[in-house]
Design a protein around this motif. Structure first.
Motif, mmCIF file in Angstrom:
data_model
loop_
_atom_site.group_PDB
_atom_site.id
_atom_site.type_symbol
_atom_site.label_atom_id
_atom_site.label_comp_id
_atom_site.label_asym_id
_atom_site.label_seq_id
_atom_site.Cartn_x
_atom_site.Cartn_y
_atom_site.Cartn_z
ATOM 1 N N SER A 31 31.810 55.622 45.479
ATOM 2 C CA SER A 31 30.758 56.218 46.301
ATOM 3 C C SER A 31 31.425 57.315 46.827
ATOM 4 N N CYS A 32 30.876 58.252 47.502
ATOM 5 C CA CYS A 32 31.551 59.652 47.975
ATOM 6 C C CYS A 32 32.048 60.336 46.994
ATOM 7 N N SER A 33 31.559 60.160 45.864
ATOM 8 C CA SER A 33 31.866 60.973 44.543
ATOM 9 C C SER A 33 33.525 60.805 44.491
ATOM 10 N N CYS A 36 36.255 54.374 43.161
ATOM 11 C CA CYS A 36 36.752 53.271 43.907
ATOM 12 C C CYS A 36 37.706 52.388 43.387
ATOM 13 N N ASP B 153 43.725 58.257 39.597
ATOM 14 C CA ASP B 153 42.866 56.980 38.736
ATOM 15 C C ASP B 153 42.667 57.532 37.260
ATOM 16 N N CYS B 526 35.753 61.465 53.798
ATOM 17 C CA CYS B 526 35.179 60.053 53.759
ATOM 18 C C CYS B 526 36.358 59.307 53.554
ATOM 19 N N VAL B 528 36.672 56.511 51.866
ATOM 20 C CA VAL B 528 36.994 55.742 50.587
ATOM 21 C C VAL B 528 37.881 56.658 49.739
ATOM 22 N N PRO B 529 37.648 57.723 49.290
ATOM 23 C CA PRO B 529 38.743 58.769 48.516
ATOM 24 C C PRO B 529 39.896 58.850 49.166
ATOM 25 N N MET B 532 41.679 55.962 48.391
ATOM 26 C CA MET B 532 42.191 55.822 46.859
ATOM 27 C C MET B 532 43.468 56.911 46.614
ATOM 28 N N ASP B 629 27.816 67.160 44.675
ATOM 29 C CA ASP B 629 28.132 65.682 44.490
ATOM 30 C C ASP B 629 28.048 65.147 45.853
ATOM 31 N N LYS B 630 28.549 65.693 46.821
ATOM 32 C CA LYS B 630 28.476 65.227 48.180
ATOM 33 C C LYS B 630 27.106 65.025 48.742
ATOM 34 N N ASP B 633 25.234 62.349 46.832
ATOM 35 C CA ASP B 633 25.552 61.128 47.547
ATOM 36 C C ASP B 633 24.909 60.798 48.563
ATOM 37 N N ARG B 748 40.806 46.381 48.031
ATOM 38 C CA ARG B 748 41.298 46.831 46.646
ATOM 39 C C ARG B 748 42.617 47.141 46.506
#
Lengths: 46, 783
Positions: A31-33, A36, B153, B526, B528-529, B532, B629-630, B633, B748
């Motif tokens: 998500s959010c490009s 994950c 990744d 965001c 999430v990234p 990561m 992309d954003k 999304d 994760r």
């Protein structure tokens, strides 16, 4: 119920079903490009 | 003297590298080896770390680590003589091609059948252009940036128009030593997944340091092609490379390319396919010179290679690679080899003798052997460019952006400008226009349905449920895209790496490393990234701490909540409120970091070693792609999660337990369910069941808080909250648990326990902060 009601109802049900299918298919995907780390590409490889 | 004592602008030669463990190995891998020439460029504004010029690139290093490195200062007369490559007219060796080379080697194996998939690992240093090349090879649009460690990744894709192939873009690494998680990922991929070939991307403008990894890859005995990237930049600055000579010396095909300009990429694909199809392994792996310093390293390497050969074969490790790793004392390789005690003793004796003869310790001796060969290759084949215009430009910009007295004010001014333009000018202006358009469309649809006499329930579902919910979230698209636009400009230009450089000392005070600033800044986009991207941090402690702090950096999904309440309760002061909330998030993060440092994460952040890239003009295509992309999304979320949430919320607040439509939503299913949690939030003034519901829905997606409020209040949120209540709600929304996607990312990275703890901990902090706001507000007469 009129024909307009039926048409609108069908459209609403289709939209919600489509959204649900989208969410289900994309569960656990990036998500959010950003990746994950758990999508089909990289699952379990990190 | 030590490197720490060397003054700005002075040059010195490294005589000894102190320290121990993985960090020392990392220094050696980065080229900080005895004999290397260094120049101190500057100190960060807070006095630490320092920026060095080494092997033609910029490296930043903490003073405490510089104190471990002994140097001998060079006088002005010791100026570097420009080495010119010897003019040789060597014929093209033809490696990785058909024709002459194949005819001369009839013993070469038969090609693999066409049905066999050709898999390639794309390996190279950080910021060498791997992802740009990956995009060229595969035709995909993976995000690229201008700071070390954008790829955290692996990413796969077939080469365009070559269906039975697969290229894997691996995180950038400096060596095959397991210093960071990324290096472990890349090393394991090459060793365990056994790709048919390696495409090693080498930055031609920084060739010496890049070839260090090349040599280790050659030792892995996998078919390999070297892609000499950024050749356009090298030649534009007067440099050149004798490709034929370099190919002959390395024993692998070398192809000059420019991934950014898409030149040489087709030739690279042809060579890569050829070496993989014919399994053409490197022509040579033996780079140790038997004449160098009495051949101590040479004899040691060959002796140990013979000793461990059977173990290496059993463990599936290339012998030469295993031998050099054994000498370096790599624990992972030692474990894999399962040597017997006698053999371990023999290895120790051989290494001790080598150390005595060579006068260097084991790790430094191996690094020195590699750099000695690289130096030879560069002397023979590379004409160094004069200082590139990109570097001259970077130096000029850095005088202001990382200057002693200007860096911090410039950073504050840049961030303030970004937020002001986003929330006060561009984003807010566009949002107003879009909101007006959406309202007009809803009014039109409402009028049309009334005229058509549409059923009351369907009318309510569409207008009060779907249109109100999805429409309220959609209108925030311009703000989110604008903020991402500015963040991507900062990232692509190379500025974020500088922020890490000059913020290191300040961040160390709260227990973090300068590198943590990268995930934290990404967190404004965001979570999430951001979570990561913590994979680039070399220490587990820093990684955990940074992950747990990213939720304090307010993500763009929370923007609709702030903008919604700021407009409703603080008209005319929206920009001040929004910036205030961001600052509150940062301050809370700093406070919590101090708590973590004193309790759960005692100790110091690991040393800061980072390469500083040149400033580059962000590529329009890259920025455009990111924004697309954003936006995509965001729109997908609005028309999927938010749509479903709006319909569910509308249903639950429109019907009672007997599924009868209710006139008063107080009697609805939702009121009954949310009422159970109301007492928990009542002390902070958020006891209204509708507010509770919206906050719960925010766990699915933060934007959902606004859509839920819009559905439940039908635009009349002012009736349920006072101004003080709105302030409490804003603070609670800022700090309470991140959304489910972010929690999944934390799970994760850190596991279930940490993820659950984070949910509870953030809710407790948010509750405490909101209570403090309420009590302070009441003390000043607020209601």
């Amino acid at each position: 119920m009129t024909i307009v009601d039926i048409v609108l109802l069908v459209m609403i049900i289709s939209a919600v079903a489509g959204a649900a299918v989208h969410c289900f298919r994309n569960r656990g995907k990036c998500s959010c490009s950003g990746c994950c780390g758990d999508c089909s590409q990289c699952h379990g490889k990190i | 003297m030590t490197l720490k004592e060397l003054q700005i602008g002075k040059k010195a030669v490294i005589t000894e590298v102190g320290g121990e463990g993985a960090l020392r190995q990392h220094f050696l891998d980065m080229g900080v080896i005895p004999g290397a020439e260094v120049k101190v460029v500057k100190y960060a504004p807070l006095g630490d770390p320092m920026e060095l010029q080494l092997h033609g690139y910029s490296l930043s290093l903490r003073l405490a680590d510089a104190a471990e490195i002994t140097v001998a200062e060079l006088s002005k007369e010791d100026t570097e003589a420009q080495e010119k490559p010897r003019k040789k007219k060597r014929e093209h060796p033809g490696l990785g091609e058909g024709g002459r080379f194949h005819e001369a080697h009839p013993e070469k194996p038969e090609p693999l059948p066409d049905s066999v998939k050709l898999t390639f690992a794309l390996v190279g240093n950080q910021n060498s252009g791997k992802t740009t090349l990956f995009n060229r090879l595969t035709g995909s649009n993976q995000h690229v940036g201008n700071f070390p460690g954008v790829t955290v990744d692996r990413k796969d894709g077939p080469i365009k128009d070559h269906p039975n192939t697969r290229v894997t873009d691996l995180p950038g690494i400096y060596s095959m030593s397991p210093y960071t998680a990324e290096e472990v990922v890349s090393r394991s991929f090459v060793l365990d997944e056994k790709p048919r070939g390696i495409i090693n991307i080498v930055d031609a403008t920084n060739i010496e340091r890049n070839l260090y990894l090349t040599m280790q890859l050659i030792e892995m005995d996998v078919p390999m092609v070297v892609a000499l990237n950024m050749m356009d930049e090298l030649t534009a600055n007067g440099g050149s490379v004798d490709i034929n000579e370099m190919e002959a010396m390395l024993g692998v095909p070398v192809v000059p390319i420019s991934a950014a300009k898409n030149s040489g990429v087709d030739e690279l694909i042809d060579h890569a396919e050829h070496i993989a199809r014919y399994q053409e392994r490197p022509e040579r792996q033996d780079f140790c010179d038997e004449k160098n310093c009495g051949g101590a390293v040479h004899r040691c390497l060959h002796g140990i290679a013979c000793l461990i050969e059977d173990h290496a074969k059993r463990a599936g490790l290339p012998v030469r690679f295993a031998a050099s790793k054994v000498i370096e004392g790599d624990e992972l390789v030692m474990k894999q080899l399962c040597l017997e005690q006698n053999e371990i003793d023999a290895v120790d004796h051989i290494v001790a003798q080598m150390e005595k003869e060579r006068g260097l310790d084991r790790s430094a001796a191996i690094a020195d052997m590699r750099f000695a060969f690289i130096h030879k290759v560069c002397t023979e084949t590379v004409k160094r460019p004069h200082e590139s215009k990109e570097h001259i430009r970077s130096r000029k910009i850095d005088k202001v952006l990382t200057g002693r007295f200007t860096a911090i004010p410039a950073f504050i001014a840049i961030m303030a400008l970004v937020f002001w333009l986003t929330f006060g000018v561009i984003g807010a202006g566009l949002q107003g226009l879009l909101e007006a358009g959406i309202d007009k469309l809803i009014a039109l649809a409402d009028g049309a349905m009334k005229r058509a006499g549409v059923n009351e329930v369907i009318h309510s579902l569409l207008v009060k449920g779907i249109f109100a919910g999805v429409g309220s979230v959609l209108s925030f698209l311009p703000i989110i895209v604008t903020l991402f636009f500015f963040l991507s400009l900062l990232e692509d230009s190379g500025y974020i790496a500088r922020v890490a450089f000059f913020m290191d000392k300040a961040l160390r005070k709260i227990g973090l490393s300068g590198r943590s600033i990268v995930p934290l800044l990404i967190g404004f986009g965001c979570t999430v990234p951001a979570v990561m991207s913590t994979r680039t941090l070399p220490s587990e402690r820093d990684r955990k701490m940074t992950i747990l702090l990213t939720p304090f950096m307010s993500c763009t999904a929370k923007l609709p909540i702030y903008a919604f309440f700021a407009a409703a309760f603080f008209p005319g002061k929206s920009a001040v409120i929004l910036i205030g909330l961001y600052l509150l998030g940062i301050l809370s993060g700093i406070f919590v970091a101090c708590v973590y440092k004193a309790t759960v994460f005692k100790g110091e952040a690991v040393p800061f070693v980072m390469e500083l890239p040149n400033y580059r003009m962000p590529a329009a295509k890259n920025v455009g792609q990111l924004l697309w992309d954003k936006a995509k999304d965001f729109l997908q979320r609005a028309f999927s999660v938010i749509l479903i949430a709006s319909v569910v919320i509308w249903f639950l607040q429109s019907f009672d337990m007997n599924l009868h439509m209710v006139d008063d939503s107080e009697k609805s299913i939702l009121a009954a369910a949310a009422g159970l949690l109301s007492p928990l939030l009542a002390p902070i003034g958020l006891g209204d069941w509708r507010i509770v519901t919206s906050l719960i829905s925010g766990f699915m997606a933060k934007e959902s808080v606004v859509s839920t409020l819009e559905v439940l209040f039908s635009g009349d949120v002012g009736s349920a909250l006072t101004t003080l209540g709105a302030a409490c709600l804003l603070v609670f929304s800022l700090l309470y648990t991140p959304c489910v996607a972010a929690i999944a990312a934390v799970k994760r990275e850190l596991g279930e326990k940490w993820a659950l703890t984070l949910v509870v901990w953030q809710c407790v902090i948010a509750w405490g902060a909101a209570l403090a706001v309420r009590l302070i507000g009441m003390a000043f007469g607020g209601m």
